[in-house]
Design a protein around this motif. Sequence first.
Motif, PDB file in Angstrom:
ATOM      1  N   LEU A 152       0.885  -1.294   0.093  1.00  0.00           N
ATOM      2  CA  LEU A 152       0.016   0.086   0.017  1.00  0.00           C
ATOM      3  C   LEU A 152       0.790   1.194   0.060  1.00  0.00           C
ATOM      4  O   LEU A 152       0.330   2.457   0.068  1.00  0.00           O
ATOM      5  CB  LEU A 152      -0.942   0.163   0.989  1.00  0.00           C
ATOM      6  CG  LEU A 152      -2.138  -1.007   1.279  1.00  0.00           C
ATOM      7  CD1 LEU A 152      -2.949  -0.712   2.555  1.00  0.00           C
ATOM      8  CD2 LEU A 152      -2.845  -1.129  -0.031  1.00  0.00           C
ATOM      9  N   MET A 153       2.259   1.209   0.092  1.00  0.00           N
ATOM     10  CA  MET A 153       2.958   2.522   0.120  1.00  0.00           C
ATOM     11  C   MET A 153       2.728   3.182  -0.912  1.00  0.00           C
ATOM     12  O   MET A 153       2.773   4.461  -0.686  1.00  0.00           O
ATOM     13  CB  MET A 153       4.314   1.894   0.433  1.00  0.00           C
ATOM     14  CG  MET A 153       5.535   3.087   0.797  1.00  0.00           C
ATOM     15  SD  MET A 153       6.810   2.404   1.320  1.00  0.00           S
ATOM     16  CE  MET A 153       6.632   1.324   2.812  1.00  0.00           C
ATOM     17  N   PRO A 154       2.720   3.138  -2.153  1.00  0.00           N
ATOM     18  CA  PRO A 154       2.861   3.728  -3.400  1.00  0.00           C
ATOM     19  C   PRO A 154       1.281   4.936  -3.355  1.00  0.00           C
ATOM     20  O   PRO A 154       1.425   5.691  -3.796  1.00  0.00           O
ATOM     21  CB  PRO A 154       2.719   2.980  -4.575  1.00  0.00           C
ATOM     22  CG  PRO A 154       3.216   1.536  -4.111  1.00  0.00           C
ATOM     23  CD  PRO A 154       3.013   1.597  -2.574  1.00  0.00           C
ATOM     24  N   SER A 155       0.452   4.114  -2.726  1.00  0.00           N
ATOM     25  CA  SER A 155      -0.824   4.982  -2.322  1.00  0.00           C
ATOM     26  C   SER A 155      -0.758   5.793  -1.342  1.00  0.00           C
ATOM     27  O   SER A 155      -1.883   6.833  -1.310  1.00  0.00           O
ATOM     28  CB  SER A 155      -2.000   3.992  -2.298  1.00  0.00           C
ATOM     29  OG  SER A 155      -1.784   3.361  -0.944  1.00  0.00           O
ATOM     30  N   VAL A 156       0.277   5.841  -0.315  1.00  0.00           N
ATOM     31  CA  VAL A 156       0.508   6.763   0.736  1.00  0.00           C
ATOM     32  C   VAL A 156       1.495   7.776   0.206  1.00  0.00           C
ATOM     33  O   VAL A 156       1.293   9.047   0.982  1.00  0.00           O
ATOM     34  CB  VAL A 156       0.972   5.960   2.078  1.00  0.00           C
ATOM     35  CG1 VAL A 156       1.212   6.747   3.237  1.00  0.00           C
ATOM     36  CG2 VAL A 156      -0.292   4.713   2.459  1.00  0.00           C
ATOM     37  N   VAL A 157       2.605   7.532  -0.466  1.00  0.00           N
ATOM     38  CA  VAL A 157       3.494   8.250  -0.690  1.00  0.00           C
ATOM     39  C   VAL A 157       3.119   9.627  -1.365  1.00  0.00           C
ATOM     40  O   VAL A 157       2.293   9.055  -2.562  1.00  0.00           O
ATOM     41  CB  VAL A 157       4.781   7.625  -1.187  1.00  0.00           C
ATOM     42  CG1 VAL A 157       5.808   8.540  -1.780  1.00  0.00           C
ATOM     43  CG2 VAL A 157       5.232   6.534  -0.633  1.00  0.00           C
ATOM     44  N   PRO A 158       3.432  10.854  -1.356  1.00  0.00           N
ATOM     45  CA  PRO A 158       2.752  11.804  -2.106  1.00  0.00           C
ATOM     46  C   PRO A 158       3.200  11.445  -3.660  1.00  0.00           C
ATOM     47  O   PRO A 158       4.234  11.279  -3.847  1.00  0.00           O
ATOM     48  CB  PRO A 158       3.481  12.944  -1.448  1.00  0.00           C
ATOM     49  CG  PRO A 158       3.771  12.876  -0.178  1.00  0.00           C
ATOM     50  CD  PRO A 158       4.190  11.205  -0.069  1.00  0.00           C
ATOM     51  N   GLY A 159       2.201  11.948  -4.605  1.00  0.00           N
ATOM     52  CA  GLY A 159       2.360  11.447  -5.842  1.00  0.00           C
ATOM     53  C   GLY A 159       3.888  11.992  -6.516  1.00  0.00           C
ATOM     54  O   GLY A 159       4.518  11.470  -7.343  1.00  0.00           O
ATOM     55  N   LEU A 167       6.832  10.236  -5.682  1.00  0.00           N
ATOM     56  CA  LEU A 167       6.690   8.914  -6.391  1.00  0.00           C
ATOM     57  C   LEU A 167       7.094   9.154  -7.589  1.00  0.00           C
ATOM     58  O   LEU A 167       7.981   8.118  -8.404  1.00  0.00           O
ATOM     59  CB  LEU A 167       5.549   8.330  -6.206  1.00  0.00           C
ATOM     60  CG  LEU A 167       5.114   6.735  -6.701  1.00  0.00           C
ATOM     61  CD1 LEU A 167       6.029   5.840  -6.029  1.00  0.00           C
ATOM     62  CD2 LEU A 167       3.921   6.275  -6.726  1.00  0.00           C
ATOM     63  N   ALA A 168       6.686  10.203  -8.335  1.00  0.00           N
ATOM     64  CA  ALA A 168       6.783  10.361  -9.748  1.00  0.00           C
ATOM     65  C   ALA A 168       8.414  10.686  -9.930  1.00  0.00           C
ATOM     66  O   ALA A 168       9.106  10.176 -10.724  1.00  0.00           O
ATOM     67  CB  ALA A 168       5.933  11.347 -10.029  1.00  0.00           C
ATOM     68  N   PHE A 191       6.128  13.035 -15.767  1.00  0.00           N
ATOM     69  CA  PHE A 191       7.426  13.094 -15.627  1.00  0.00           C
ATOM     70  C   PHE A 191       7.793  11.984 -16.670  1.00  0.00           C
ATOM     71  O   PHE A 191       9.109  11.969 -17.020  1.00  0.00           O
ATOM     72  CB  PHE A 191       7.612  12.510 -14.007  1.00  0.00           C
ATOM     73  CG  PHE A 191       7.655  13.597 -13.289  1.00  0.00           C
ATOM     74  CD1 PHE A 191       9.098  14.025 -12.884  1.00  0.00           C
ATOM     75  CD2 PHE A 191       6.714  14.062 -12.527  1.00  0.00           C
ATOM     76  CE1 PHE A 191       9.013  15.040 -11.840  1.00  0.00           C
ATOM     77  CE2 PHE A 191       6.926  15.262 -11.576  1.00  0.00           C
ATOM     78  CZ  PHE A 191       7.821  15.818 -11.232  1.00  0.00           C
ATOM     79  N   VAL A 192       7.050  10.810 -16.801  1.00  0.00           N
ATOM     80  CA  VAL A 192       7.559   9.727 -17.670  1.00  0.00           C
ATOM     81  C   VAL A 192       7.164   9.422 -19.047  1.00  0.00           C
ATOM     82  O   VAL A 192       7.940   9.068 -20.018  1.00  0.00           O
ATOM     83  CB  VAL A 192       7.080   8.561 -16.922  1.00  0.00           C
ATOM     84  CG1 VAL A 192       7.420   7.212 -17.605  1.00  0.00           C
ATOM     85  CG2 VAL A 192       7.701   8.400 -15.511  1.00  0.00           C
TER      86      VAL A 192
END
Length: 263
Positions: A111-118, A121-122, A215-216
Amino acid sequence: MMLDAYPDARIGRVLLWVLAALVLAFLVLPTLVVVPLSFSGSDLLEFPPRSLSLRWYENFFGSGAWMAALRTSLGLGLLTALVAVPLGFLCCVGMNRLGGSWSRAIYGYVLMPSVVPGILLAIGLFFVLAKAKLIGTLTGVLVGHAVLAIPVVSIVLAPAVNRFDWGQAMAARSLGAGWARVLGGIVLPQLRFSLLTAALMAFLTSLDEAVISIFVSSGANSTLPKLMFLSLRDQIDPTIAAISTLWTMLIVGLVLFMNARQK
């Protein structure tokens, strides 16, 4: 005493309905305001529109750039669902079989990617994908979208997998059935609605993602949300309102379809 309490209960129900209606209006009205904006004949976003026109829908469907971004987003959404659902399902099965503290630790990690600010993560994905020379490629964007979709898929599938009676699978295995037959004949048919829901959520997560795409993705692999963001940054283009209206209709249609399948 029951008769005396009845008016209070009725008032409570009325207040509850009023509160629910206010919350629903708060959530829905900002989206619905976009609909009349998309039919405006003005070159600017104005509400209410002084004249009605379909020019912005014509501009959207007649633009090669918008259509290319639409095809990219829809294809990317399907690919994201195809990647995220199997991975999320296997992760949920693994957590179910492990149990205990290991299961909780893995679930928190997933679940960490849904908690880390976008934005963080980007940025992290940008440097990782740059090392792999995947920036600007469809594969790189797919990786980024799958990273965001897997937590959503896991949240949807984890309760269903935990409720499933794995004794059925063990009984089938004891009778000689292989794991492929157990999954195809017992597990997946009973979890099909949860899997379809997870696929829909993964698809919608990909459709809505803009930060990672900025970003990608680049060039021919630019997604529709990225192009919308760039359009709003560079100029005020009412085509955005037409796209938002079509996007909303697509999402509502998919949700209604899933509700109909559930019944």
